[in-house]
Design a protein around this motif. Structure first.
Motif, PDB file in Angstrom:
ATOM      1  N   LEU B  19       0.832  -1.212   0.000  1.00 29.34           N
ATOM      2  CA  LEU B  19       0.000   0.000   0.000  1.00 29.34           C
ATOM      3  C   LEU B  19       0.869   1.266   0.000  1.00 29.34           C
ATOM      4  O   LEU B  19       0.474   2.289  -0.558  1.00 29.34           O
ATOM      5  CB  LEU B  19      -0.915   0.007   1.228  1.00 29.34           C
ATOM      6  CG  LEU B  19      -1.980  -1.087   1.253  1.00 29.34           C
ATOM      7  CD1 LEU B  19      -2.719  -1.092   2.592  1.00 29.34           C
ATOM      8  CD2 LEU B  19      -2.981  -0.892   0.112  1.00 29.34           C
ATOM      9  N   LEU B  20       2.031   1.178   0.641  1.00 29.91           N
ATOM     10  CA  LEU B  20       2.903   2.364   0.682  1.00 29.91           C
ATOM     11  C   LEU B  20       3.442   2.673  -0.715  1.00 29.91           C
ATOM     12  O   LEU B  20       3.395   3.809  -1.183  1.00 29.91           O
ATOM     13  CB  LEU B  20       4.071   2.153   1.653  1.00 29.91           C
ATOM     14  CG  LEU B  20       3.708   1.972   3.127  1.00 29.91           C
ATOM     15  CD1 LEU B  20       4.974   1.845   3.979  1.00 29.91           C
ATOM     16  CD2 LEU B  20       2.864   3.130   3.641  1.00 29.91           C
ATOM     17  N   ILE B  21       3.997   1.648  -1.363  1.00 31.66           N
ATOM     18  CA  ILE B  21       4.438   1.823  -2.758  1.00 31.66           C
ATOM     19  C   ILE B  21       3.694   0.785  -3.594  1.00 31.66           C
ATOM     20  O   ILE B  21       4.096  -0.377  -3.679  1.00 31.66           O
ATOM     21  CB  ILE B  21       5.963   1.620  -2.928  1.00 31.66           C
ATOM     22  CG1 ILE B  21       6.756   2.527  -1.980  1.00 31.66           C
ATOM     23  CG2 ILE B  21       6.364   1.909  -4.384  1.00 31.66           C
ATOM     24  CD1 ILE B  21       8.273   2.441  -2.158  1.00 31.66           C
ATOM     25  N   PRO B  71      -5.756   1.220   3.059  1.00 29.38           N
ATOM     26  CA  PRO B  71      -5.208   2.576   3.154  1.00 29.38           C
ATOM     27  C   PRO B  71      -5.727   3.317   4.394  1.00 29.38           C
ATOM     28  O   PRO B  71      -4.963   3.996   5.090  1.00 29.38           O
ATOM     29  CB  PRO B  71      -5.674   3.244   1.860  1.00 29.38           C
ATOM     30  CG  PRO B  71      -5.799   2.107   0.881  1.00 29.38           C
ATOM     31  CD  PRO B  71      -6.265   0.937   1.701  1.00 29.38           C
ATOM     32  N   LEU B  74      -3.979   2.082   7.490  1.00 30.55           N
ATOM     33  CA  LEU B  74      -2.590   2.573   7.582  1.00 30.55           C
ATOM     34  C   LEU B  74      -2.559   4.047   7.955  1.00 30.55           C
ATOM     35  O   LEU B  74      -1.699   4.489   8.710  1.00 30.55           O
ATOM     36  CB  LEU B  74      -1.854   2.366   6.255  1.00 30.55           C
ATOM     37  CG  LEU B  74      -1.295   0.978   5.974  1.00 30.55           C
ATOM     38  CD1 LEU B  74      -0.329   1.033   4.808  1.00 30.55           C
ATOM     39  CD2 LEU B  74      -0.581   0.399   7.196  1.00 30.55           C
ATOM     40  N   ARG B  75      -3.506   4.808   7.438  1.00 34.13           N
ATOM     41  CA  ARG B  75      -3.559   6.231   7.794  1.00 34.13           C
ATOM     42  C   ARG B  75      -3.820   6.393   9.290  1.00 34.13           C
ATOM     43  O   ARG B  75      -3.263   7.286   9.945  1.00 34.13           O
ATOM     44  CB  ARG B  75      -4.624   6.957   6.971  1.00 34.13           C
ATOM     45  CG  ARG B  75      -3.984   7.826   5.861  1.00 34.13           C
ATOM     46  CD  ARG B  75      -5.017   8.660   5.115  1.00 34.13           C
ATOM     47  NE  ARG B  75      -5.899   7.839   4.300  1.00 34.13           N
ATOM     48  CZ  ARG B  75      -5.552   7.343   3.106  1.00 34.13           C
ATOM     49  NH1 ARG B  75      -4.365   7.627   2.600  1.00 34.13           N
ATOM     50  NH2 ARG B  75      -6.376   6.582   2.422  1.00 34.13           N
ATOM     51  N   GLU B  78      -0.638   5.814  10.969  1.00 31.51           N
ATOM     52  CA  GLU B  78       0.226   6.988  10.753  1.00 31.51           C
ATOM     53  C   GLU B  78      -0.128   8.088  11.743  1.00 31.51           C
ATOM     54  O   GLU B  78       0.749   8.748  12.309  1.00 31.51           O
ATOM     55  CB  GLU B  78       0.052   7.491   9.312  1.00 31.51           C
ATOM     56  CG  GLU B  78       0.966   8.648   8.953  1.00 31.51           C
ATOM     57  CD  GLU B  78       0.846   9.042   7.481  1.00 31.51           C
ATOM     58  OE1 GLU B  78      -0.175   8.721   6.836  1.00 31.51           O
ATOM     59  OE2 GLU B  78       1.790   9.672   6.972  1.00 31.51           O
ATOM     60  N   PHE B  85       5.836   5.745  12.056  1.00 35.34           N
ATOM     61  CA  PHE B  85       5.383   5.568  10.676  1.00 35.34           C
ATOM     62  C   PHE B  85       6.381   6.184   9.688  1.00 35.34           C
ATOM     63  O   PHE B  85       6.644   5.626   8.627  1.00 35.34           O
ATOM     64  CB  PHE B  85       3.991   6.185  10.498  1.00 35.34           C
ATOM     65  CG  PHE B  85       3.312   5.735   9.234  1.00 35.34           C
ATOM     66  CD1 PHE B  85       2.575   4.557   9.196  1.00 35.34           C
ATOM     67  CD2 PHE B  85       3.428   6.475   8.062  1.00 35.34           C
ATOM     68  CE1 PHE B  85       1.957   4.125   8.027  1.00 35.34           C
ATOM     69  CE2 PHE B  85       2.818   6.055   6.884  1.00 35.34           C
ATOM     70  CZ  PHE B  85       2.077   4.873   6.867  1.00 35.34           C
ATOM     71  N   GLN B  86       6.941   7.336  10.077  1.00 37.10           N
ATOM     72  CA  GLN B  86       7.955   7.958   9.213  1.00 37.10           C
ATOM     73  C   GLN B  86       9.156   7.034   9.036  1.00 37.10           C
ATOM     74  O   GLN B  86       9.751   6.956   7.970  1.00 37.10           O
ATOM     75  CB  GLN B  86       8.444   9.286   9.827  1.00 37.10           C
ATOM     76  CG  GLN B  86       7.473  10.437   9.654  1.00 37.10           C
ATOM     77  CD  GLN B  86       7.274  10.809   8.186  1.00 37.10           C
ATOM     78  OE1 GLN B  86       8.217  11.114   7.473  1.00 37.10           O
ATOM     79  NE2 GLN B  86       6.028  10.757   7.733  1.00 37.10           N
ATOM     80  N   LEU B  89       8.195   4.414   6.586  1.00 35.44           N
ATOM     81  CA  LEU B  89       8.155   4.981   5.240  1.00 35.44           C
ATOM     82  C   LEU B  89       9.574   5.175   4.700  1.00 35.44           C
ATOM     83  O   LEU B  89       9.890   4.803   3.565  1.00 35.44           O
ATOM     84  CB  LEU B  89       7.441   6.336   5.322  1.00 35.44           C
ATOM     85  CG  LEU B  89       6.796   6.875   4.059  1.00 35.44           C
ATOM     86  CD1 LEU B  89       5.793   5.887   3.489  1.00 35.44           C
ATOM     87  CD2 LEU B  89       6.075   8.204   4.382  1.00 35.44           C
ATOM     88  N   ARG B  90      10.433   5.732   5.536  1.00 33.23           N
ATOM     89  CA  ARG B  90      11.813   5.990   5.101  1.00 33.23           C
ATOM     90  C   ARG B  90      12.503   4.694   4.713  1.00 33.23           C
ATOM     91  O   ARG B  90      13.116   4.586   3.642  1.00 33.23           O
ATOM     92  CB  ARG B  90      12.584   6.691   6.253  1.00 33.23           C
ATOM     93  CG  ARG B  90      14.069   6.853   6.013  1.00 33.23           C
ATOM     94  CD  ARG B  90      14.703   7.766   7.051  1.00 33.23           C
ATOM     95  NE  ARG B  90      14.433   7.393   8.428  1.00 33.23           N
ATOM     96  CZ  ARG B  90      15.118   6.475   9.116  1.00 33.23           C
ATOM     97  NH1 ARG B  90      16.115   5.829   8.541  1.00 33.23           N
ATOM     98  NH2 ARG B  90      14.805   6.189  10.366  1.00 33.23           N
ATOM     99  N   TYR B  93      11.085   3.271   1.420  1.00 34.51           N
ATOM    100  CA  TYR B  93      11.578   3.984   0.229  1.00 34.51           C
ATOM    101  C   TYR B  93      13.048   3.631  -0.027  1.00 34.51           C
ATOM    102  O   TYR B  93      13.470   3.443  -1.171  1.00 34.51           O
ATOM    103  CB  TYR B  93      11.437   5.508   0.400  1.00 34.51           C
ATOM    104  CG  TYR B  93      10.006   6.031   0.366  1.00 34.51           C
ATOM    105  CD1 TYR B  93       8.909   5.188   0.209  1.00 34.51           C
ATOM    106  CD2 TYR B  93       9.745   7.403   0.497  1.00 34.51           C
ATOM    107  CE1 TYR B  93       7.602   5.689   0.191  1.00 34.51           C
ATOM    108  CE2 TYR B  93       8.445   7.907   0.468  1.00 34.51           C
ATOM    109  CZ  TYR B  93       7.380   7.042   0.326  1.00 34.51           C
ATOM    110  OH  TYR B  93       6.089   7.540   0.300  1.00 34.51           O
ATOM    111  N   MET B  94      13.803   3.535   1.052  1.00 33.43           N
ATOM    112  CA  MET B  94      15.235   3.211   0.872  1.00 33.43           C
ATOM    113  C   MET B  94      15.399   1.805   0.297  1.00 33.43           C
ATOM    114  O   MET B  94      16.201   1.572  -0.618  1.00 33.43           O
ATOM    115  CB  MET B  94      15.983   3.337   2.205  1.00 33.43           C
ATOM    116  CG  MET B  94      16.170   4.770   2.650  1.00 33.43           C
ATOM    117  SD  MET B  94      16.783   4.915   4.340  1.00 33.43           S
ATOM    118  CE  MET B  94      18.499   4.751   4.067  1.00 33.43           C
ATOM    119  N   TYR B  96      13.287   0.051  -1.429  1.00 31.76           N
ATOM    120  CA  TYR B  96      12.736  -0.071  -2.783  1.00 31.76           C
ATOM    121  C   TYR B  96      13.672   0.570  -3.803  1.00 31.76           C
ATOM    122  O   TYR B  96      14.031  -0.041  -4.814  1.00 31.76           O
ATOM    123  CB  TYR B  96      11.374   0.619  -2.793  1.00 31.76           C
ATOM    124  CG  TYR B  96      10.534   0.397  -4.031  1.00 31.76           C
ATOM    125  CD1 TYR B  96       9.742  -0.741  -4.164  1.00 31.76           C
ATOM    126  CD2 TYR B  96      10.485   1.348  -5.038  1.00 31.76           C
ATOM    127  CE1 TYR B  96       8.934  -0.934  -5.281  1.00 31.76           C
ATOM    128  CE2 TYR B  96       9.684   1.169  -6.161  1.00 31.76           C
ATOM    129  CZ  TYR B  96       8.907   0.023  -6.275  1.00 31.76           C
ATOM    130  OH  TYR B  96       8.110  -0.150  -7.382  1.00 31.76           O
TER     131      TYR B  96
END
Ligand SMILES: Cc1cc2nc3c(=O)[nH]c(=O)nc-3n(C[C@H](O)[C@H](O)[C@H](O)COP(=O)(O)OP(=O)(O)OC[C@H]3O[C@@H](n4cnc5c(N)ncnc54)[C@H](O)[C@@H]3O)c2cc1C
Ligand code: SF4
Lengths: 539, 153
Positions: B19-21, B71, B74-75, B78, B85-86, B89-90, B93-94, B96
């Motif tokens: 869901l994040l990416i 979603p 997850l919100r 968050e 949650f940050q 997310l970080r 992203y790293m 991926y």
């Protein structure tokens, strides 16, 4: 342990320390440089790895508080809206700098006379011009001669490609009738003097594994070492010592790679530790003669800290602009709004820099120097697939004015790995800077639309980049008056006649350009002044 | 802190990362969970105590979900634990975008940028002359500085 006395002891092997050492080579004095970091071979730069972007958030972060390596000193930034960034090792911050190489302008040295703010420098552009030229020759500089924003000079190598992105933005500047010019860069546009040209990898902050970028690890240090300058790495200076009988610096105490404290005596001591490291070292060097820190009778050591606060605006275009191809910060530069125009509501000015785009991970995490990840979910997919490839960005790089309350002090509890008190930075944006950034954001938006952007993304209210403390200036400023400045017009401390400072801490004002070509030109000028005044140096 | 996951919780984490990416099937771009980014997230978090603590919080929250993550769910996580949650997310992203194949999907080369780099031709002198002509035509735009006298050193 006490070592032999050397003629010249330089602390810091970065941009300024290396240039100063080069200038003094012809004196045949015995020169020693102590550097707290290691001498990294370019084979250790991360851009040869598959996952190279990860290094930007670990051992190659520009932020010493993130890297946290043995050679780094932590910086307390709780009271600052900008975090200072650097690199500690042979080459200093030119290991991870971006090679953008503009000079300061004649008016930058005369802000009091011309604009009634800050103070005039005790040197001027014309005096520094030959030293800029010499430093450019030592470094290898690419650019296009004939820039009408400067007195005449000619970079030795042809300009770097400005690429699709630069051409697109240039068309926008031309449409508005605004100044722009291909960026001068301390990056080789062709093979030069045994070094290879830039391969447009776009990761200049991760060291330059091609050796094309003009870090002093590639430029000055090979020359210096073959000329016999002694370089001791992993040697961190704790304090500069003063002979109470003469009031002169007698040498330094430093922690060596063995973890032990050593004394090194010297006839002449030069500090080249950058605009945070140098005031930190002086403030850590207390004695009976200097209870408030060495060379600090004026109480100016650490004050007047200037950065170049910046913000960014991005435009989304209809087609990919391939902004990740090419040196990270060097495409084109507009100085349309550089000089003071009273009608704008602020004094002095700013540059509009076209950084190229960053790599995907860094973009997703908020951009270079920013920790604000882009949205997740469907929006994430849309941004990365449709927006990211089609971006062109402009950064607004503002001139900061010196303000006494913006300063470096010592943190009462925080220390580095040797137990030496760490610096604390207190810094806030001045009203003039805020007005400048707001003006610049509007102009950058106008430009991106003129260049064909279909929409514009600004970072939002008050969004100066957090890790934008690349340029650390003003904290031991030059001046004729020992009451209001730390060093004289050629870098000698008013209070200690055999102690010199050559890094950006001696800047009187900051200009609105990246400072390293000026820092090094000044270091060469200080070296030249030392040679000229050698017989009366300590009078 | 060691983060060991039951298979069922690992499946929930994978779905959350999806869901994040999310995927873009039209361009054959996989989602983060399907790609196994959770391995990176867990491994990296374990190496940093603050990240590990955040991830432990997140895993607890995911375990407490009623049914598979959505979603909205997850919100809610968050909002309840923004810092943790940050971190999630970080690290997602790293994980991926440190993959060369995912870099390529968004238009950036899969190879390490050195030594190969990119071929970017330099503009011809004629093109550069044409582009800079209007700038040169306006003439000089810098100010002269006043000359100072006296010994300022
Ligand atoms: C990410 C980044 C991007 C940048 N981009 C640009 C750019 O594009 N253009 C530009 O002009 N400038 C740029 N800069 C700024 C540029 O790197 C600096 O202006 C320049 O390196 C400053 O030179 P310096 O000699 O003062 O300090 P440095 O080059 O930082 O060198 C100081 C050295 O002193 C050493 N040192 C400090 N304290 C001690 C101690 N107590 N004992 C022993 N050694 C010590 C440090 O380890 C370091 O190696 C950038 C900087 C960064 C971090
Ligand atoms: S883009 Fe050029 S200067 Fe920058 S790291 Fe790559 S080769 Fe070096």
């Amino acid at each position: 342990m006490t070592d032999d006395t050397v003629d010249v002891l330089i602390v810091g092997a970065g941009a300024s320390g290396a240039a100063l050492a080069w200038s003094l080579l012809e004196t045949r004095m015995r020169i020693l440089c102590l550097e707290q970091g290691p001498h990294l071979p370019d084979s250790q730069f991360p851009s040869r790895r598959d996952d190279y972007e990860l290094a930007r958030y670990a051992e190659f972060s520009c932020d010493p508080n993130v890297r946290g390596l043995q050679q780094d000193y932590p910086i307390n930034v709780d009271d600052s809206c900008i975090a200072p960034v650097n690199f500690n090792g042979v080459g200093g911050s030119t290991i991870n700098f971006l090679g953008h190489w503009p000079r300061m302008k004649p008016s930058d040295f005369r802000t009091r006379s011309l604009d009634g703010v800050a103070a005039d420098w005790p040197v001027d552009y014309a005096t520094l011009a030959p030293f800029y030229d010499q430093n450019d020759r030592n470094t290898g500089v690419s650019g296009l001669p004939g820039n009408p924003a400067y007195p005449d000079y000619a970079p030795e190598l042809p300009p770097l490609p400005i690429g699709k992105l630069g051409q697109t933005l240039a068309a926008g500047f031309n449409a508005l009738g605004w100044h722009w010019w291909p960026s001068d860069a301390a990056i080789l546009s062709r093979d030069h003097e045994g070094r290879s040209k830039c391969v447009n990898a776009g990761t200049c902050d991760l060291g330059c594994a091609a050796g094309a970028k003009g870090g002093t690890n590639f430029t000055y240090w090979p020359m210096l070492q073959s000329a016999g300058v002694e370089l001791r790495t992993q040697c961190r200076v704790r304090e500069v010592r003063v002979d109470p009988a003469t009031g002169l610096a007698s040498g330094v105490l430093y922690y060596g790679p063995d973890g032990q404290l050593h004394e090194q005596k010297a006839e002449l001591v030069v500090l080249a530790c950058n605009g945070i490291g140098t005031p930190r070292l002086l403030l850590n060097s207390k004695s009976q003669l200097f209870p408030d820190g060495l060379a600090n009778r004026s109480d100016q050591v650490g004050r007047n800290l200037m950065f170049h606060p910046l913000t960014g605006v991005s435009g989304v275009f209809d087609a990919p602009l391939e902004g990740h191809k090419g040196p990270m910060a060097c495409s084109i530069l507009s100085q349309e709004f550089y000089e003071t125009d009273p009608g704008r509501g602020f004094v002095r000015g700013y540059g509009l820099h076209s950084g190229r785009s960053t790599t995907p991970m860094t973009y997703a995490l908020g951009g270079y120097g920013i920790d604000r990840p882009i949205p997740w979910g469907a929006a994430h997919r849309e941004i990365m697939d449709e927006v990211y490839p089609n971006l062109a960005s402009l950064t607004v790089v503002a001139e900061d004015l010196p303000e006494a309350h913006n300063r470096v002090t010592l943190d009462p509890t925080l220390t580095d790995s040797d137990g030496i008190p760490a610096p604390k930075v207190s810094y806030r944006l001045g009203d003039n800077t805020r007005a400048m950034l707001a003006h610049g954001t509007d102009r950058a938006t106008e430009l991106l639309l003129a260049a064909g952007a279909r929409r514009v993304l600004a970072k939002g209210e008050d969004a100066v980049w957090w890790r934008a403390g690349w340029h650390q200036l003003g904290t031991c400023r030059m001046g004729p008056d020992p009451e209001t400045s730390v060093v004289n017009g050629w870098g000698r401390c008013h209070d200690v006649k055999n102690l010199f400072i050559v890094d950006g801490s001696v800047f009187v004002t900051a200009g609105a350009v990246n400072p390293t070509s000026t820092i090094q030109a000044l270091a060469l000028y200080v070296g030249d002044s030392i040679k000229t005044n050698i017989s009366t140096l300590f009078d | 802190m060691t983060l060991i996951l039951e298979p069922s919780l690992r499946a929930v984490l994978d779905l959350s990362l999806d869901l994040l990416i999310p995927a873009n099937p039209a361009r054959d771009i996989p989602s983060a969970g399907a790609l196994g980014v959770a391995d990176f997230v867990l491994r990296t978090a374990q190496a940093a105590p603050a990240d590990a603590a955040h991830m432990a919080q997140i895993l607890q929250a995911l375990q407490a979900l009623d049914g598979p993550p959505t979603p909205d769910a997850l919100r809610a996580v968050e909002q309840a634990m923004p810092e943790a949650f940050q971190t999630l997310l970080r690290l997602t992203y790293m994980g991926y975008y440190s993959r060369p194949d995912m870099r390529e999907k968004v238009g950036v080369a899969s190879w390490p940028v050195h030594p190969k780099g990119y071929d970017v031709p330099r503009e011809s002198s004629a093109l550069m002359d044409a582009l800079t002509a209007p700038v040169r035509a306006r003439g000089r735009i810098y100010r002269d500085a006043v000359v100072m006298t006296g010994d300022l050193s």
